[in-house]
Design an enzyme around this catalytic site. Sequence first.
Site, PDB file in Angstrom:
ATOM      1  N   GLU A 130       1.632  -0.363  -4.968  1.00 50.21           N
ATOM      2  CA  GLU A 130       0.676   0.645  -5.387  1.00 50.21           C
ATOM      3  C   GLU A 130       1.401   1.955  -5.669  1.00 50.21           C
ATOM      4  O   GLU A 130       1.726   2.700  -4.740  1.00 50.21           O
ATOM      5  CB  GLU A 130      -0.394   0.859  -4.302  1.00 50.21           C
ATOM      6  N   ASP A 185       0.827  -1.203   0.000  1.00 49.16           N
ATOM      7  CA  ASP A 185       0.000   0.000   0.000  1.00 49.16           C
ATOM      8  C   ASP A 185       0.866   1.260   0.000  1.00 49.16           C
ATOM      9  O   ASP A 185       1.882   1.334   0.706  1.00 49.16           O
ATOM     10  CB  ASP A 185      -0.878  -0.009   1.262  1.00 49.16           C
TER      11      ASP A 185
HETATM   12  C1  AAO Z   1      -9.408   8.446   5.951  1.00 48.92           C
HETATM   13  C2  AAO Z   1     -10.364   9.613   5.699  1.00 48.92           C
HETATM   14  C3  AAO Z   1      -9.578  10.906   5.577  1.00 48.92           C
HETATM   15  C4  AAO Z   1      -8.738  11.120   6.825  1.00 48.92           C
HETATM   16  C5  AAO Z   1      -7.830   9.914   7.044  1.00 48.92           C
HETATM   17  C6  AAO Z   1      -7.028   9.999   8.328  1.00 48.92           C
HETATM   18  O1  AAO Z   1     -11.076   9.368   4.490  1.00 48.92           O
HETATM   19  O2  AAO Z   1     -10.511  11.976   5.443  1.00 48.92           O
HETATM   20  O3  AAO Z   1      -7.939  12.279   6.679  1.00 48.92           O
HETATM   21  O4  AAO Z   1      -8.629   8.727   7.104  1.00 48.92           O
HETATM   22  O5  AAO Z   1      -7.885   9.880   9.429  1.00 48.92           O
HETATM   23  C7  AAO Z   1      -7.960   4.755   2.479  1.00 48.92           C
HETATM   24  C8  AAO Z   1      -9.045   5.748   2.084  1.00 48.92           C
HETATM   25  C9  AAO Z   1      -8.821   7.094   2.735  1.00 48.92           C
HETATM   26  C10 AAO Z   1      -8.686   6.945   4.231  1.00 48.92           C
HETATM   27  C11 AAO Z   1      -7.461   6.057   4.460  1.00 48.92           C
HETATM   28  C12 AAO Z   1      -7.152   5.833   5.928  1.00 48.92           C
HETATM   29  O6  AAO Z   1      -9.032   5.887   0.677  1.00 48.92           O
HETATM   30  O7  AAO Z   1      -9.969   7.908   2.448  1.00 48.92           O
HETATM   31  O8  AAO Z   1      -8.530   8.209   4.832  1.00 48.92           O
HETATM   32  O9  AAO Z   1      -7.735   4.758   3.890  1.00 48.92           O
HETATM   33  O10 AAO Z   1      -8.242   5.291   6.587  1.00 48.92           O
HETATM   34  C13 AAO Z   1      -3.228   8.564  -2.967  1.00 48.92           C
HETATM   35  C14 AAO Z   1      -2.119   7.582  -2.635  1.00 48.92           C
HETATM   36  C15 AAO Z   1      -2.573   6.135  -2.642  1.00 48.92           C
HETATM   37  C16 AAO Z   1      -3.851   5.937  -1.863  1.00 48.92           C
HETATM   38  C17 AAO Z   1      -4.895   6.908  -2.407  1.00 48.92           C
HETATM   39  C18 AAO Z   1      -6.219   6.782  -1.659  1.00 48.92           C
HETATM   40  O11 AAO Z   1      -1.043   7.755  -3.551  1.00 48.92           O
HETATM   41  O12 AAO Z   1      -1.553   5.368  -2.054  1.00 48.92           O
HETATM   42  O13 AAO Z   1      -4.408   8.262  -2.256  1.00 48.92           O
HETATM   43  N1  AAO Z   1      -4.329   4.553  -1.890  1.00 48.92           N
HETATM   44  C19 AAO Z   1      -4.022   3.607  -0.781  1.00 48.92           C
HETATM   45  C20 AAO Z   1      -5.171   2.665  -0.486  1.00 48.92           C
HETATM   46  C21 AAO Z   1      -6.320   3.427   0.110  1.00 48.92           C
HETATM   47  C22 AAO Z   1      -5.908   3.963   1.464  1.00 48.92           C
HETATM   48  C23 AAO Z   1      -4.494   4.388   1.527  1.00 48.92           C
HETATM   49  C24 AAO Z   1      -3.624   4.243   0.482  1.00 48.92           C
HETATM   50  C25 AAO Z   1      -3.976   4.807   2.828  1.00 48.92           C
HETATM   51  O14 AAO Z   1      -5.490   1.929  -1.635  1.00 48.92           O
HETATM   52  O15 AAO Z   1      -7.490   2.635   0.206  1.00 48.92           O
HETATM   53  O16 AAO Z   1      -6.745   5.088   1.810  1.00 48.92           O
HETATM   54  O17 AAO Z   1      -3.519   3.601   3.458  1.00 48.92           O
HETATM   55  C26 AAO Z   1      -3.529  11.572  -7.263  1.00 48.92           C
HETATM   56  C27 AAO Z   1      -2.220  10.907  -6.922  1.00 48.92           C
HETATM   57  C28 AAO Z   1      -2.404   9.624  -6.189  1.00 48.92           C
HETATM   58  C29 AAO Z   1      -3.333   9.823  -5.007  1.00 48.92           C
HETATM   59  C30 AAO Z   1      -4.666  10.356  -5.539  1.00 48.92           C
HETATM   60  C31 AAO Z   1      -5.727  10.532  -4.470  1.00 48.92           C
HETATM   61  O18 AAO Z   1      -4.098  10.851  -8.369  1.00 48.92           O
HETATM   62  O19 AAO Z   1      -1.523  10.642  -8.112  1.00 48.92           O
HETATM   63  O20 AAO Z   1      -1.147   9.157  -5.735  1.00 48.92           O
HETATM   64  O21 AAO Z   1      -3.531   8.557  -4.363  1.00 48.92           O
HETATM   65  O22 AAO Z   1      -4.434  11.608  -6.175  1.00 48.92           O
HETATM   66  O23 AAO Z   1      -5.372  11.573  -3.629  1.00 48.92           O
HETATM   67  C32 AAO Z   1      -6.210  12.371 -11.655  1.00 48.92           C
HETATM   68  C33 AAO Z   1      -4.862  12.955 -11.337  1.00 48.92           C
HETATM   69  C34 AAO Z   1      -4.050  12.022 -10.473  1.00 48.92           C
HETATM   70  C35 AAO Z   1      -4.868  11.649  -9.281  1.00 48.92           C
HETATM   71  C36 AAO Z   1      -6.030  10.855  -9.802  1.00 48.92           C
HETATM   72  C37 AAO Z   1      -6.830  10.083  -8.767  1.00 48.92           C
HETATM   73  O24 AAO Z   1      -6.064  11.433 -12.723  1.00 48.92           O
HETATM   74  O25 AAO Z   1      -4.159  13.225 -12.539  1.00 48.92           O
HETATM   75  O26 AAO Z   1      -2.859  12.623 -10.129  1.00 48.92           O
HETATM   76  O27 AAO Z   1      -6.854  11.736 -10.562  1.00 48.92           O
HETATM   77  O28 AAO Z   1      -7.628  10.903  -7.982  1.00 48.92           O
END
Ligand code: AAO
Length: 462
Positions: free
Chosen positions: A223, A187
């Site tokens: 990931e 992750d």
């Molecule tokens: C939760 C709450 C939050 C709170 C937090 C702390 O929702 O409000 O602040 O707790 O209390 C999962 C959930 C989160 C959750 C978290 C912890 O999705 O909502 O937060 O558990 O409970 C990035 C990372 C990637 C990550 C993804 C979600 O790079 O690693 O965000 N995925 C993994 C897991 C996921 C998990 C975590 C990591 C944390 O699969 O389930 O989170 O362990 C861009 C970047 C990406 C980035 C995305 C989203 O992408 O490139 O790297 O991913 O943004 O922020 C366009 C853009 C592109 C963009 C894309 C996708 O194409 O060009 O750049 O859209 O949106």
Amino acid sequence: QKNSNFQPGRNSIVQMFEWNWGNLAKECETFLGPKGFAGIQISPPNENVVVGDEGRPWWERYQPLSYQLTTRSGDEGALADMIKRCNNAGVRVYADVVFNHMAAKGGSGTGGNNCDPSKKSYPAVPYGPDDFHPDCMINNYQDVNNVRNCQLVGLPDLDQSKQYVRDKIVGYLNHLVDLGIAGFRVDAAKHMWPADLSAIYGSVKNLNSAYFPGGSRPLFYQEVIDYGTEPIKKGEYTGFGRVLDFVHGGQLTNVFRGQNQLKNLQSWGTSWGLASGSDTVVFIDNHDTQRDNGRVLTYKEAKQYKMANAFMLAHPYAEIPKLFSGYYFNDNKQGPPGQDNICAEGSGWVCEHRWRQIANMVGFRNAVSGTDMTNWWTDGYQQIAFGRGNKGFVAFSLSGDIKADLQTSLPPGTYCDVITGDISNNSCTGKTVTVRGDGKATIHLSSGEPDGILAIHVSAKL
Ligand code: AAO
């Protein structure tokens, strides 16, 4: 560390989102093993913080509290039993491991331990303030240091350059290896430095020799979300493991939603912005992208979803395809339904992996393994067909009827279309296709059919 460690003759992983260990053990024995699945990706097996004030969302499992193996999926005994039974059924187990960060929410965990993120205190590991990067938020994906040294959505960011932190992570991974795991989905790998990950992977022990040949190394698939718009590239991570390729699901979603033409799939592969198929694990949707406002196809667009998954499984480009299986949701944070009657009508579980079209394409991929693509055909628009050497043949139509005599390389005979049916008592419950002496076959696939796919292979020959 790129070797899948699959048992021979098996080729596909399925992410069994939020399934508990008891149900998974049974599913390996009664469905996944017999149907030829190669592996399952399980939800994070380590203790997470209980997010009670938000109704136990699925994402609480991405907030680690310790490396003890108790979650709502079950305790260590149930996990160990499941891994053993799945291995014995021919199905490898890959764990989703979260070690970029620790829980941002405080309180108690699924194993009964506690944490206080405001003090960076996780006594059940134990981790303390010295084990984390200084506080800062990730707010600029164009800045490599910000992405790797700051907090992802506020989650306290472990410093994997510290030997103590590395030792704790390696200890956790080794514990899973001892239980018979075949590899790891890492992750948030993008948020860790490649050199640190390389050192950690290199320190994990060889796989358990009760299940794997001596000297086998765990698979690491990471990931790293890379759509080509940020400085961090998936290629930085492919020297020591595989990456999950997010471009793959996006491109096939465009095609099967009709925003690109099927005929263009003749060039499917790296020219579409994909990494080499030997460096990746590919998929249509995962637990994040299925909640991303229709970004990719999911069970909610069932016909196109089946077509995209079937194409992924039929095509030779990628070495490791990954399917997804989860539950119905409207609210993005909704946690899993009860599991007493998992997969039963009304249970709340979609069980995509049990859909005949998907499960039988897993069988197709096994049957055609090792062959190249042959006999490409297209109507020039939204219909295509191709063979896999002398082992299989598949056709897709997104619009209009296919009614054509197509050349295959299959041995003559009568085949069961595994999309519309199965072989039962030596007859096919769906459509049949006759391959004549010259290898030609009359392929019928009408636009009124529910699936838009036809697939035949030598293991389903009458
Ligand atoms: C939760 C709450 C939050 C709170 C937090 C702390 O929702 O409000 O602040 O707790 O209390 C999962 C959930 C989160 C959750 C978290 C912890 O999705 O909502 O937060 O558990 O409970 C990035 C990372 C990637 C990550 C993804 C979600 O790079 O690693 O965000 N995925 C993994 C897991 C996921 C998990 C975590 C990591 C944390 O699969 O389930 O989170 O362990 C861009 C970047 C990406 C980035 C995305 C989203 O992408 O490139 O790297 O991913 O943004 O922020 C366009 C853009 C592109 C963009 C894309 C996708 O194409 O060009 O750049 O859209 O949106």
